[in-house]
Design a protein around this motif. Structure first.
Motif, PDB file in Angstrom:
ATOM      1  N   THR A 141      -1.659  39.268 -34.696  1.00 21.45           N
ATOM      2  CA  THR A 141      -2.188  38.188 -33.861  1.00 21.45           C
ATOM      3  C   THR A 141      -3.699  38.093 -34.036  1.00 21.45           C
ATOM      4  O   THR A 141      -4.425  39.068 -33.805  1.00 21.45           O
ATOM      5  N   HIS A 169       1.920  41.507 -20.532  1.00 18.70           N
ATOM      6  CA  HIS A 169       2.919  40.548 -20.062  1.00 18.70           C
ATOM      7  C   HIS A 169       4.300  40.799 -20.661  1.00 18.70           C
ATOM      8  O   HIS A 169       5.266  40.138 -20.277  1.00 18.70           O
ATOM      9  N   LEU A 186      -2.256  40.465 -23.489  1.00 16.86           N
ATOM     10  CA  LEU A 186      -0.993  39.870 -23.930  1.00 16.86           C
ATOM     11  C   LEU A 186       0.138  40.890 -23.821  1.00 16.86           C
ATOM     12  O   LEU A 186       1.232  40.581 -23.329  1.00 16.86           O
ATOM     13  N   ASN A 187      -0.123  42.100 -24.270  1.00 19.46           N
ATOM     14  CA  ASN A 187       0.916  43.131 -24.214  1.00 19.46           C
ATOM     15  C   ASN A 187       1.303  43.479 -22.782  1.00 19.46           C
ATOM     16  O   ASN A 187       2.445  43.878 -22.519  1.00 19.46           O
ATOM     17  N   HIS A 198       1.618  30.800 -17.292  1.00 21.94           N
ATOM     18  CA  HIS A 198       0.704  31.597 -18.114  1.00 21.94           C
ATOM     19  C   HIS A 198      -0.711  31.013 -18.075  1.00 21.94           C
ATOM     20  O   HIS A 198      -1.487  31.188 -19.021  1.00 21.94           O
ATOM     21  N   LEU A 256      -2.312  32.456 -30.086  1.00 19.69           N
ATOM     22  CA  LEU A 256      -2.106  32.652 -28.653  1.00 19.69           C
ATOM     23  C   LEU A 256      -0.835  31.942 -28.195  1.00 19.69           C
ATOM     24  O   LEU A 256      -0.024  32.514 -27.449  1.00 19.69           O
ATOM     25  N   LEU A 276      -3.739  32.956 -19.113  1.00 20.03           N
ATOM     26  CA  LEU A 276      -3.953  33.250 -20.527  1.00 20.03           C
ATOM     27  C   LEU A 276      -4.515  32.060 -21.301  1.00 20.03           C
ATOM     28  O   LEU A 276      -5.201  32.248 -22.310  1.00 20.03           O
ATOM     29  N   GLU A 311      -7.217  37.238 -32.878  1.00 20.15           N
ATOM     30  CA  GLU A 311      -7.853  37.122 -31.573  1.00 20.15           C
ATOM     31  C   GLU A 311      -8.692  35.845 -31.505  1.00 20.15           C
ATOM     32  O   GLU A 311      -9.163  35.340 -32.515  1.00 20.15           O
ATOM     33  N   ALA A 361       2.132  33.822 -29.264  1.00 18.25           N
ATOM     34  CA  ALA A 361       2.380  34.951 -28.366  1.00 18.25           C
ATOM     35  C   ALA A 361       3.093  34.494 -27.098  1.00 18.25           C
ATOM     36  O   ALA A 361       4.023  35.159 -26.614  1.00 18.25           O
ATOM     37  N   LEU A 362       2.684  33.351 -26.561  1.00 24.45           N
ATOM     38  CA  LEU A 362       3.325  32.852 -25.348  1.00 24.45           C
ATOM     39  C   LEU A 362       4.804  32.542 -25.583  1.00 24.45           C
ATOM     40  O   LEU A 362       5.651  32.801 -24.717  1.00 24.45           O
TER      41      LEU A 362
END
Length: 276
Positions: free
Chosen positions: A80, A45, A42-43, A27, A88, A30, A82, A91-92
């Motif tokens: 989330t 992925h 993000l979406n 990743h 972040l 990102l 930003e 999210a990962l």
């Protein structure tokens, strides 16, 4: 003291080549470079059949009054922030470990419904600790557990250091706060670990762990989790190859009087969560 991550353009690029962040190089687009990924990036992925999606945490979103966990459980919306490292990395982890994240969310949402939004149960504390700082360790050699139980860190990380290199002990960092803290070079990292005694591959153990958490067999109390000073692992800290580090590092704390840990989880002993 609350941790404050460095600005994105001030992060030392070398942290991405050292564990634990080196394990997330798939990743790199990102987390590396000067530009923050958008919510849409993000979406992109997520798999096409994903139940959840990332949504920007705005005042308009929060006006619905839903608890963070309920919003995910009921709407599939992961609020989330930003341009925020903590969110972040969260999210990962959703991208890599969706089954574990769904299990935590389902349990958290059920506890919020049971306890109300202002009271936290022991289970909620355990779930949150694991979400933020969790590590799953798979130890095929039971001899590693005794020094860990005793907080004999010199033995666990120096005398037994080859165990962390030859596969007798494997680990997966799950907690997104741990990943965020790793942005600071040389920072001493301590995870909160669930340990499994197994010769199975990590992906098999992760599947069992997700099922066991979902069914309430694991993470019912914070005392199930044991500290794991990740900075003691070979190559995880600039000084981890120096024996003196393993005698004096501040991340190595003595065991509290009366503190004990549950035995390593055996997959065959998990009831409803048994997958094989």
């Amino acid at each position: 003291m609350k941790y404050i991550a460095p600005p994105r353009d001030a992060v030392d690029p070398q942290v991405f080549s050292r564990m634990p962040l080196a394990a997330w190089r798939d990743h790199a687009g990102l987390i590396e470079g000067r530009d923050w990924p958008s919510i849409e990036a993000l979406n992109a992925h997520l798999p096409a059949a994903a139940r959840e999606c990332f949504v920007a945490q705005t005042r308009e979103l929060l006006a619905d009054g839903l608890h963070y966990e309920r919003r995910i459980a009921e709407r599939g919306e992961i609020a989330t922030r930003e341009r925020n490292w903590h969110d972040l990395f969260n999210a990962l982890v959703w991208l890599r470990h969706p089954a574990l994240k769904r299990a935590l969310n389902a349990r958290q949402a059920a506890e919020v419904a049971r306890m109300g939004p202002k009271t936290r149960s022991r289970a909620q504390c355990a779930l949150t600790h694991f979400d933020e700082a969790g590590v799953i360790v798979v130890a095929s050699d039971p001899a590693l557990i005794a020094p860990w139980d005793a907080h004999d860190w010199h033995r666990l990380f120096w005398r037994e250091r080859t165990a962390w290199q030859d596969g007798r002990a494997q680990l997966e960092v799950f907690g997104h706060a741990l990943l965020e803290h790793a942005l600071t070079p040389g920072k001493l990292l301590v995870g909160k670990a669930l340990v499994f005694h197994s010769t199975q591959a990590m992906e098999v153990v992760l599947a069992h762990a997700a099922a066991a958490i979902a069914h309430g067999e694991l993470l019912c109390d914070p005392l199930e989790l044991r500290p794991l000073p990740l900075s003691g692992l070979p190559g995880w800290h600039p000084h981890s190859d120096d024996e003196a580090f393993h005698r004096h590092a501040a991340c190595y704390q003595p065991r509290r009087t009366g503190r004990s840990y549950p035995p390593a989880v055996r997959l065959g002993h998990l009831g409803r969560a048994a997958l094989v």
